[in-house]
Enzyme design. Structure first.
Site, PDB file in Angstrom:
ATOM      1  N   GLY A 172       0.713  -1.452  -0.409  1.00  7.18           N
ATOM      2  CA  GLY A 172      -0.130   0.254  -0.158  1.00  7.18           C
ATOM      3  C   GLY A 172       0.913   1.492  -0.017  1.00  7.18           C
ATOM      4  CG  ASP A 183      -6.355   6.514   5.752  1.00  5.06           C
ATOM      5  OD1 ASP A 183      -7.464   6.953   4.592  1.00  5.06           O
ATOM      6  OD2 ASP A 183      -5.667   5.987   4.698  1.00  5.06           O
ATOM      7  CB  VAL A 194       1.435  -4.981   5.669  1.00  3.48           C
ATOM      8  CG1 VAL A 194       1.045  -5.690   6.505  1.00  3.48           C
ATOM      9  CG2 VAL A 194       1.095  -3.671   5.710  1.00  3.48           C
TER      10      VAL A 194
END
Ligand SMILES: *[C@@H]1O[C@H](CO)[C@@H](O)[C@H](O)[C@H]1NC(C)=O
Ligand SMILES: *[C@@H]1O[C@H](CO)[C@@H](O)[C@H](O)[C@H]1NC(C)=O
Ligand SMILES: *[C@@H]1O[C@H](CO)[C@@H](O)[C@H](O)[C@H]1NC(C)=O
Ligand SMILES: *[C@@H]1O[C@H](CO)[C@@H](O)[C@H](O)[C@H]1NC(C)=O
Ligand SMILES: *[C@@H]1O[C@H](CO)[C@@H](O)[C@H](O)[C@H]1NC(C)=O
Ligand SMILES: *[C@@H]1O[C@H](CO)[C@@H](O)[C@H](O)[C@H]1NC(C)=O
Ligand SMILES: *[C@@H]1O[C@H](CO)[C@@H](O)[C@H](O)[C@H]1NC(C)=O
Length: 674
Positions: free
Chosen positions: A357, A473, A362
């Site tokens: 992202g 977010d 991740v």
């Protein structure tokens, strides 16, 4: 006839007498510990049983005798008996290629060699008596120096000496041994420092003396090195001493005898080679040259190894390099070593990748010690400025505990990189369940449960803690599902990273298109109400199963989810917007969620409820108020509020790749406004 009979009897008698004289005329020394030998000069028996004929002294000599005379013939007129002897010797010099002078095995009428000289005379002769027949000496020499005046053939020979050291060309030969396999003689170096074995055999009948040499622990060669026919009758006396002599010249040399066996009238008993004493270590004086070479080689090798290890260590250090500053020491427990993370994620293998992202990659990992599953987010950042504040914040956020927040476990800092360690969420992001067809559709009860959970988590961030934490977010992609399908907010606080130390010319708006409130795009300032706005969009997303902005599809225009829901609401068909995958639902709850979504994403911040209120509405603890100005198109309102909004949207056309990421990448889109 009678006379002949008598002769036979006499012969038998002589043979028997000869046989009787053998008694005691054999001995064996497998090492000389406790041996009764007569020693003189430099000779000594070492602690471990070596017979050492010379020490490390120049121009010295030494003798070792069997302490009593041995009869060598029956009578002065008779022939010399057969005899055989074998011994193991070694010559250890201070230099590897130089030595002096050698060893002799000898048979002598006397033990008094006071007049003999060292060096080339081996302590047996001197300049005057060398070669004099009155010496009555027979010797086998192991000569390591070539003395031209003695007609030595070379500096590494074996010879038979009769009364002197003048070499007889027939009785002198380069040190070597017969190899029955090749049928040839192999050379040996007497001064190699290696032990070697010698056999001296004399056959009285044939008057033949054989001398045989071999390397240590090899069987006696078939062929002797020397074989000399010599009538010893006139040379040897009736009874003689036997022994060894040795001398040094100008080179310090140690001459050793390790074992010795002798037998008159027969074969000497074989030595027990394995029980012979061991030699001291050779320390050649000229070794430094070799040593130097050796040391150079060793040093080079060592250097190579060190360099290799150093490169490895440096690589490893670079590989596992971290940034740690003093101010971080207080965060010890929250700080993870990069190595731990590296190992936990199997070296950040692609196989462990959970998603990619805007914030970075991740990875899934398993912490080795506690066997805990974690998600490791690698956030790249260029700036070090403000890092201290940010870390402080991250660490303090790590203290947040709520069942609807993804627990931050700690961090690790590297150059241009920050690693954040979170609880691993086995079910990934909600985004996938909503928008990927390969995932099973969540039923309404599950969705409602998730919505309530996220509301509760966000409320906790806004009001439940000592300081207000703005998430910045909120979106389906940042809602992760644990094993019980509880919704948990991830990535809270992370957006702050981009507030610190940025170029003042550039304002970063952190968030994701479609979730950005009008005032946030205008001012760039995040508040709890900008979070509420995003949460409203999130509610619509969950209920409708649509993205906030559907890319241009069948219809020419982008579908702005919120506008579409508003339209339907105004038409009284709000329930038509529900996710078609939802077969069963509770209409009241769906309506509540959709209307609350609209209320939260109201263009005017003041019209939005707080998260505390949102939680109350969702739990039915308070009735949902009327949505103000609901007859107006939200986007139009937004334009009124912020002339730039539409322009913003159009000048930053959002392609599906930039915002509709489907991976559970726990990441955010960062929009830069110049
Ligand atoms: C050594 O041998 C000699 C001659 O056989 C003998 O006289 C002497 O006593 C012996 N010495 C020892 C210590 O056995
Ligand atoms: C050895 O011989 C020399 C003469 O050649 C003599 O003077 C000396 O006394 C002898 N030594 C012994 C121990 O018999
Ligand atoms: C040999 O030695 C004896 C006795 O020591 C001596 O009389 C004789 O002259 C020597 N012979 C030679 C050739 O030197
Ligand atoms: C060596 O031996 C050969 C024959 O066996 C003989 O002819 C010769 O004279 C010998 N040489 C010496 C120096 O004894
Ligand atoms: C053995 O040594 C002799 C004398 O130095 C030499 O001539 C001969 O070539 C050597 N033999 C071998 C096999 O090295
Ligand atoms: C000496 O060597 C010769 C030749 O190899 C051999 O024939 C003879 O039997 C040997 N004699 C002894 C006593 O070893
Ligand atoms: C060996 O030498 C002795 C003494 O010189 C002599 O009597 C004998 O005959 C010799 N033997 C042979 C076989 O030549």
């Amino acid at each position: 006839m009678q006379n002949r009979h008598l002769r036979v009897l006499l012969w038998i008698l002589i043979v028997e007498l000869a046989a009787s004289s053998e008694v005691g005329d054999k001995f064996i020394f497998n090492g000389f510990t406790g041996a009764n030998l007569s020693l003189d000069g430099a000779a000594s028996i070492t602690q471990n049983g070596l017979l050492r004929l010379t020490r490390d002294v120049k121009q010295e000599m030494g003798h070792a005798f069997f302490p009593k005379r041995l009869p060598f013939r029956q009578s002065p007129e008779g022939n010399i008996f057969s005899f055989s002897t074998t011994f193991v010797f070694a010559i250890l010099s201070e230099y590897s290629h130089l030595s002096g002078h050698g060893i002799t095995f000898f048979i002598s009428p006397t033990m008094n060699f006071s007049k003999a000289t060292a060096s080339q005379y081996f302590g047996l002769f001197n300049l005057e008596n060398n070669g004099n027949t009155s010496n009555h000496i027979v010797a086998v020499e192991l000569d390591t120096i070539q003395n031209t005046e003695l007609h030595d053939i070379d500096d590494n020979h074996v010879g038979i000496d009769i009364n002197g050291l003048m070499s007889n060309i027939n009785a002198s030969r380069h040190a070597s041994y017969f190899d029955s396999l090749t049928g040839k003689f192999n050379n040996l170096s007497l001064i190699s420092g290696d032990p070697m074995q010698v056999w001296v055999d004399y056959e009285g009948g044939k008057m033949q003396m054989n001398v045989t040499l071999s390397p240590f622990k090899e069987a006696k060669p078939e062929k002797p090195l020397l074989s000399l026919v010599v009538n010893l009758s006139s040379i040897l006396r009736d009874s003689m001493y036997i022994g060894f002599s040795s001398s040094t010249g100008s080179v310090l040399t140690s001459h050793y005898v390790l074992g010795w066996s002798f037998k008159m009238n027969g074969m000497a008993e074989a030595l027990d080679l394995s029980s012979l004493p061991s030699l001291p270590k050779v320390n050649f004086k000229d070794r430094p040259r070799y040593l130097a070479t050796w040391l150079t080689v060793a040093a080079s090798v060592a250097l190579l190894i060190i360099v290799a290890v150093a490169i490895f260590m440096v690589k490893r250090r670079i590989k596992f390099a971290e940034l740690v500053e003093d101010w971080e020491l207080q965060y010890g427990p929250q700080r993870f070593s990069y190595k731990t993370l590296f190992n936990a994620t199997k070296g950040f293998k692609d196989k462990e990748l959970l998603g990619i992202g805007g914030f970075g990659r991740v990875y899934k990992g398993v912490l080795p010690k506690c066997n805990t599953e974690v998600a490791v987010k690698r956030v790249s950042h260029e700036t070090r400025q403000g890092m201290k504040e940010f870390i402080a914040e991250i660490v303090s956020l790590g203290r947040l505990r709520h069942r609807n927040l993804v627990q931050l476990l700690g961090y690790c800092r590297r150059k241009r990189e920050l690693l954040l360690i979170y609880d691993y969420m086995p079910n990934g992001s909600l985004d996938k369940f909503l928008h990927c067809q390969d995932k099973p559709a969540l039923n309404w009860a599950q969705r409602f449960h998730i919505i309530k959970g996220v509301a509760s988590g966000l409320d906790y961030l806004h009001e439940g803690w000592e300081q207000v934490v703005i998430h910045r977010d909120i979106k389906a992609n940042n809602v992760l599902l644990d094993s019980e399908l509880n919704g948990r907010l991830g990535d809270f606080g992370l957006a702050r990273l981009y507030d610190h130390g940025t170029d003042p010319q550039t304002t970063h708006i952190v968030g994701t298109m479609g979730y950005l409130s009008p005032e946030l795009t205008r001012t760039g300032r995040a508040t709890t109400l900008t979070d509420v706005f995003a949460f409203g969009i999130f509610l619509l997303e969950v209920a409708c199963g649509r993205r906030p902005i559907e890319p241009k599809s069948q219809a020419n225009n982008q579908i702005i989810l919120v506008d579409w829901v508003v339209e339907n609401w105004q038409r009284g068909t709000i329930l038509d917007t529900i996710d078609p995958r939802l077969k069963e639902y509770i209409a009241n709850e769906v309506e509540l969620v959709l209307k609350l979504g609209l209320l939260c994403s109201h263009p005017f911040p003041a019209s939005r409820p707080s998260m505390r209120q949102v939680v109350q509405y969702l739990n039915g603890d308070a009735p949902l108020p009327q949505i103000p100005l609901a007859h107006l198109n939200f986007s139009f309102l937004a334009m009124q509020q912020n002339e730039g909004f539409d322009e913003y949207v159009s000048s930053y056309p959002i392609s599906s790749t930039t915002y509709s990421r489907s991976g559970d990448d726990q990441s955010a889109l960062i929009v830069e406004v110049f």
